[in-house]
Design an enzyme around this catalytic site. Structure first.
Site, PDB file in Angstrom:
ATOM      1  N   ASP A 108       0.742  -1.220  -0.295  1.00 38.25           N
ATOM      2  CA  ASP A 108      -0.044  -0.340  -0.339  1.00 38.25           C
ATOM      3  C   ASP A 108       1.068   1.443   0.191  1.00 38.25           C
ATOM      4  OD1 ASP A 108      -2.584   0.597  -0.950  1.00 38.25           O
ATOM      5  OD2 ASP A 108      -3.100   0.458   1.358  1.00 38.25           O
ATOM      6  N   HIS A 132      -3.289  -1.018  -1.908  1.00 36.76           N
ATOM      7  CA  HIS A 132      -4.697  -1.221  -2.115  1.00 36.76           C
ATOM      8  C   HIS A 132      -5.609  -0.294  -2.870  1.00 36.76           C
ATOM      9  CE1 HIS A 132      -4.091  -4.731   0.537  1.00 36.76           C
ATOM     10  NE2 HIS A 132      -3.432  -4.207   0.705  1.00 36.76           N
ATOM     11  N   ASP A 340     -12.848   3.949  -4.143  1.00 38.94           N
ATOM     12  CA  ASP A 340     -12.863   2.518  -3.241  1.00 38.94           C
ATOM     13  C   ASP A 340     -11.633   2.417  -4.747  1.00 38.94           C
ATOM     14  OD1 ASP A 340     -12.610   1.500  -1.296  1.00 38.94           O
ATOM     15  OD2 ASP A 340     -14.676   1.789  -1.116  1.00 38.94           O
ATOM     16  N   GLU A 348     -17.978  -8.936   1.289  1.00 34.97           N
ATOM     17  CA  GLU A 348     -18.387  -9.632   2.906  1.00 34.97           C
ATOM     18  C   GLU A 348     -19.962  -9.676   2.760  1.00 34.97           C
ATOM     19  OE1 GLU A 348     -16.870  -6.587   5.393  1.00 34.97           O
ATOM     20  OE2 GLU A 348     -14.885  -7.014   4.981  1.00 34.97           O
TER      21      GLU A 348
HETATM   22  C1  GDG Z   1      -8.367   0.204   1.782  1.00 33.33           C
HETATM   23  C2  GDG Z   1      -8.800   0.449   1.026  1.00 33.33           C
HETATM   24  C3  GDG Z   1      -9.815  -2.095  -0.575  1.00 33.33           C
HETATM   25  C4  GDG Z   1     -15.881  -1.783   8.772  1.00 33.33           C
HETATM   26  N1  GDG Z   1     -16.627  -1.372   9.747  1.00 33.33           N
HETATM   27  C5  GDG Z   1     -16.279  -2.726  10.930  1.00 33.33           C
HETATM   28  C6  GDG Z   1     -15.900  -3.315  10.235  1.00 33.33           C
HETATM   29  N2  GDG Z   1     -15.577  -3.248   9.689  1.00 33.33           N
HETATM   30  C7  GDG Z   1     -14.292  -3.954   8.307  1.00 33.33           C
HETATM   31  C8  GDG Z   1     -14.996  -4.116   6.621  1.00 33.33           C
HETATM   32  C9  GDG Z   1     -14.318  -4.611   5.894  1.00 33.33           C
HETATM   33  C10 GDG Z   1     -12.939  -3.277   6.673  1.00 33.33           C
HETATM   34  O1  GDG Z   1     -13.409  -2.634   7.708  1.00 33.33           O
HETATM   35  C11 GDG Z   1     -12.924  -2.092   5.317  1.00 33.33           C
HETATM   36  O2  GDG Z   1     -13.262  -2.133   4.136  1.00 33.33           O
HETATM   37  P1  GDG Z   1     -12.795  -1.628   3.119  1.00 33.33           P
HETATM   38  O3  GDG Z   1     -12.322  -2.544   1.786  1.00 33.33           O
HETATM   39  O4  GDG Z   1     -14.124  -1.207   2.843  1.00 33.33           O
HETATM   40  O5  GDG Z   1     -12.315  -0.333   3.006  1.00 33.33           O
HETATM   41  P2  GDG Z   1     -10.884  -0.131   3.234  1.00 33.33           P
HETATM   42  O6  GDG Z   1     -10.169   0.123   4.724  1.00 33.33           O
HETATM   43  O7  GDG Z   1     -10.911   1.582   3.628  1.00 33.33           O
HETATM   44  O8  GDG Z   1      -9.386  -0.127   3.315  1.00 33.33           O
HETATM   45  C12 GDG Z   1     -10.556  -0.152  -0.574  1.00 33.33           C
HETATM   46  C13 GDG Z   1      -9.254  -2.566   0.387  1.00 33.33           C
HETATM   47  O9  GDG Z   1      -8.894  -0.980   1.557  1.00 33.33           O
HETATM   48  C14 GDG Z   1      -8.384  -3.894   0.693  1.00 33.33           C
HETATM   49  O10 GDG Z   1      -7.450  -4.137  -0.145  1.00 33.33           O
HETATM   50  O11 GDG Z   1     -11.075  -2.666  -0.399  1.00 33.33           O
HETATM   51  O12 GDG Z   1     -10.726   0.111  -1.340  1.00 33.33           O
HETATM   52  O13 GDG Z   1      -9.435   1.777   0.440  1.00 33.33           O
HETATM   53  O14 GDG Z   1     -13.700  -5.581   6.505  1.00 33.33           O
HETATM   54  O15 GDG Z   1     -16.119  -5.304   7.381  1.00 33.33           O
HETATM   55  N3  GDG Z   1     -14.947  -4.521  10.798  1.00 33.33           N
HETATM   56  C15 GDG Z   1     -15.976  -4.782  11.908  1.00 33.33           C
HETATM   57  N4  GDG Z   1     -16.699  -3.817  12.926  1.00 33.33           N
HETATM   58  C16 GDG Z   1     -16.819  -2.159  12.343  1.00 33.33           C
HETATM   59  O16 GDG Z   1     -17.510  -1.851  13.082  1.00 33.33           O
HETATM   60  N5  GDG Z   1     -15.332  -5.999  13.170  1.00 33.33           N
END
Ligand code: GDG
Length: 707
Positions: A108, A132, A340, A348
């Site tokens: 990243d 990422h 994103d 998920e």
């Molecule tokens: C970066 C990139 C790319 C969220 N709230 C809670 C919680 N989560 C977990 C979700 C998901 C993760 O956090 C968020 O992942 P995302 O992919 O939506 O976004 P980023 O954090 O911005 O991640 C993104 C990623 O890297 C992977 O390559 O997809 O585009 O920006 O897993 O479930 N989990 C729990 N409680 C919460 O309140 N336990």
């Protein structure tokens, strides 16, 4: 990464997320436990370094620019210093735990300098990088302070992988625009070491969710409670970090709009918005939080009733078991990212719908949209249509819903994080073995005795020679490079040997070559890098492709003229099949910058034609793709069947096509410094002429050496 690491093994080297502080015993105990049980090793960053690195350059400079929010960019040169220092500390940590044959996988935007730092310390290590987040468009990337260093940092890798093909293409465009580097679809050729490029969309570990879904008591209880509470109502779910890229205010506004255009939905729908606090020390995030709080109050205040709260807002992190219960409960998941890299929430949610009972509304600006075509795609900036799409999702009939969700589910389960990890590591290993091939073929110094022996033994020989920079030095104006008598004599001597075919192959026009070399008996001439050829028997020049078109010139010429107007000292050369913009006499930095501009402008314009814009020695040349020295070599080989000795020499990028197409036992010679595919190198044109004179004197034909 956690499920992947536990399955495949490996060590995780990361920043623990705190600013060190005093080394308390508890902290040490936690870190040791992580090292022991999870193979996670902490890199300690001093407080100021951590702040400038993480909240500074990474999250106030890189994050906004990479998500196309250039207006949010903040830059402080001190933050940059911290970023460099943090990367350096990571480099130390990696070097300390590195063992030969390890694969190093850098993750990243926080560590974009690390690949090159590692390359300098561990020359032969296998280094891969995965981004990422998205890679920005070539319009936006150049606004980034220290952009050159970042790109050069990444190029220390053997493999650079992105979430989507679109991001990969934008990276290539940035290399061209910022560093003037031409690339292939999947490779950056860096002299002796290629850098592979790949699109590898990340997946999830579905069983991390499905296992809770099927057999976790807390999840089951949560689900039952909520299902009871929301009975008779449809549940919309949104889960985001509270980041401006995730489109939370836009979603809330679209949600309010939904009830204006479909008032019958009042009291029948609930939106549960989980917004996990993140990067709260940064002003933009505080402003976002205030705005979201205001919108939540407004929606619930204006629409809510004693029986109905339209928006359930949870501004904290929740347990995974609760999250899974919510995924199971939700009739519709609403992902509205403005930009994103991927978005794992979308995947998920889908993993938690094995029975197909749910609808995914997904922003077309999330990387996930590239592989989740059965979702209902939205433009989150269009409030009205987003509301209409959400309405459609709520009303979707069972059959369509199941059809769409089952297809999505199948794909999410198949393309899981293990497949992704395996794919990345396999590509990295491939890239390294490929690099081996390049290293083995590092050009050697040309040894006159060896080549002389091979030359003498051969009964049929083909010699292909570039002119400018190869047989004579460069001059300020192309027309000043008139061939000296010594060169004409040398060519004549080589061409008159009955065992030889000698071809002069140049970027110059046929008229120019004819005027200068037309009188050398038996010499083949190839003009405009392989557009036209004149063999010894032909009386006229013939194009390499009989139907070659030139009707494109009037549309390209005005663009080049515009660049001449902007660049004092530059000029256009019109060839029969090409147009060339020369800027040798322009200010060097300005010239380079404009050349990059011109190539990216032409690239977009010519994308669907057979024309390409090429950068050469202080020139940009527009010509058909087939007009290259490699094609010309194939044409020459038709005239000299099965030659026992092939010699090809050149100094420039256009000669690389020649070297690439030449058979592996050919004597390919690069003249001068710089990367090359040739098997041999000589320092300059004089050395090359010396070698050719030696060959001429060896061939049996009378030739007096002048050097
Ligand atoms: C970066 C990139 C790319 C969220 N709230 C809670 C919680 N989560 C977990 C979700 C998901 C993760 O956090 C968020 O992942 P995302 O992919 O939506 O976004 P980023 O954090 O911005 O991640 C993104 C990623 O890297 C992977 O390559 O997809 O585009 O920006 O897993 O479930 N989990 C729990 N409680 C919460 O309140 N336990």
């Amino acid at each position: 990464m956690n499920p992947l690491l536990s399955k495949t093994g490996g060590e995780w080297i990361g920043w623990a997320g705190d600013s060190g502080g005093e080394d308390s015993q508890t902290r040490q105990a936690i870190l040791s436990a992580w090292a022991k049980s999870d193979h996670c090793f902490a890199v300690d960053l001093p407080k100021e370094v951590a702040a400038g690195f993480y909240e500074g350059y990474a999250n106030q400079t890189l994050w906004p620019v990479f998500h196309n929010f250039a207006s949010h960019l903040k830059f402080d040169p001190k933050h940059w210093e911290s970023y460099v220092e943090a990367n350096r500390l990571f480099c130390e940590a990696v070097v300390n735990s590195y063992r030969p044959n390890d694969l190093i996988w850098v993750h990243d935007y926080h560590l974009m300098l690390l690949p090159q730092m590692l390359r300098e310390r561990l020359r032969d290590a296998a280094i891969g990088f995965f981004l990422h987040i998205p890679f920005p468009s070539s319009e936006i990337f150049p606004v980034l302070p220290r952009r050159e260093e970042l790109l050069e940092g990444l190029l220390g890798s053997d493999l650079i992988a992105f979430q989507t093909h679109a991001h990969l293409q934008q990276f290539r465009a940035a290399l061209l625009r910022v560093l003037g580097m031409e690339t292939r679809i999947a490779e950056v050729a860096l002299g002796s070491r290629p850098v592979h490029l790949e699109a590898l969309p990340i997946g999830i570990a579905p069983e991390e969710y499905t296992s809770l879904l099927n057999s976790d008591a807390t999840t089951a209880k949560q689900y039952a409670d909520w299902a009871r509470r929301y009975r008779g109502r449809k549940v919309l779910l949104a889960v985001d970090r509270l980041d401006y890229t995730k489109g939370v205010p836009e979603r809330l506004r679209a949600y309010a709009h939904l009830f204006r255009c479909a008032p019958e939905l009042r009291e029948r729908v609930v939106l549960i918005q989980i917004a996990v606090p993140t990067r709260e020390g940064i002003d933009t995030y505080q402003e976002l939080r205030t705005e979201v709080n205001r919108l939540v109050g407004e929606i619930n205040g204006q629409l809510g009733t004693p029986e109905w709260i339209p928006l359930v807002y949870i501004n904290r992190s929740i347990e995974r078991s609760e999250l899974v219960a919510l995924y199971k409960l939700a009739d519709v998941a609403w992902v509205g990212s403005l930009r994103d890299g991927m978005n794992l929430v979308a995947k998920e949610y889908v993993a938690c719908k094995p029975d197909g009972n749910g609808v995914l509304v997904l922003s077309e600006f999330a990387g996930a949209a590239a592989e989740m075509g059965e979702a209902l795609l939205i433009n989150p900036y269009d409030e009205e249509r987003t509301a209409a799409t959400v309405n459609r999702a709520l009303a979707m009939d069972d059959q369509e819903r199941t059809l769409r969700m089952t297809a999505l589910h199948h794909r999410v389960v198949r393309n899981d994080v293990f497949r992704w990890g395996k794919g990345f590591l396999a590509s990295l290993e491939d890239a390294v073995s490929n690099r081996g091939r390049y290293i083995d073929t590092q050009p050697k110094k040309l040894r006159p005795a060896e080549i002389r022996k091979a030359y003498r033994r051969a009964a049929r020989r083909l010699l292909v020679l570039d002119y400018d920079g190869t047989l004579v030095p460069f001059t300020k104006r192309p027309q000043q490079a008139v061939p000296p008598q010594a060169v004409l004599d040398l060519l004549a001597a080589l061409a008159s040997d009955p065992k030889n075919r000698v071809a002069l192959i140049s970027g110059r026009s046929s008229e120019n070559l004819g005027r200068w070399f037309g009188k050398v008996p038996k010499l083949f001439l190839v003009a405009e890098h392989g557009s036209e050829i004149k063999t010894q028997s032909a009386s006229r020049w013939e194009p390499l492709r009989p139907q070659a078109q030139t009707d494109w010139k009037p549309s390209v010429m005005p663009i080049l003229e515009h660049f001449v107007d902007r660049t004092p000292g530059s000029f256009i050369e019109e060839k029969k099949y090409a147009l060339v913009w020369h800027y040798r006499m322009a200010d060097p930095e300005f010239g380079e910058w404009l050349a990059n501009e011109l190539v990216s402008m032409l690239e977009a314009m010519l994308a669907e034609t057979e024309l390409r814009a090429f950068r050469g020695e202080k020139i940009v040349e527009v010509k058909p793709v087939w007009a290259n020295k490699g094609e010309a070599l194939e044409r020459l080989l038709r005239d000299v069947p099965a030659p026992e000795f092939i010699f090809a020499a050149g100094d420039a990028r256009t000669d690389e096509d020649l070297f690439e197409r030449a058979p592996s036992d050919a004597w390919t010679v690069h003249v001068g410094p710089g990367p090359t595919r040739a098997s041999y190198v000589v320092t300059d044109f004089q050395v090359l002429r010396g070698v050719l004179e030696l060959l001429a004197a060896t061939g049996g034909v009378r030739y007096d050496m002048t050097v």
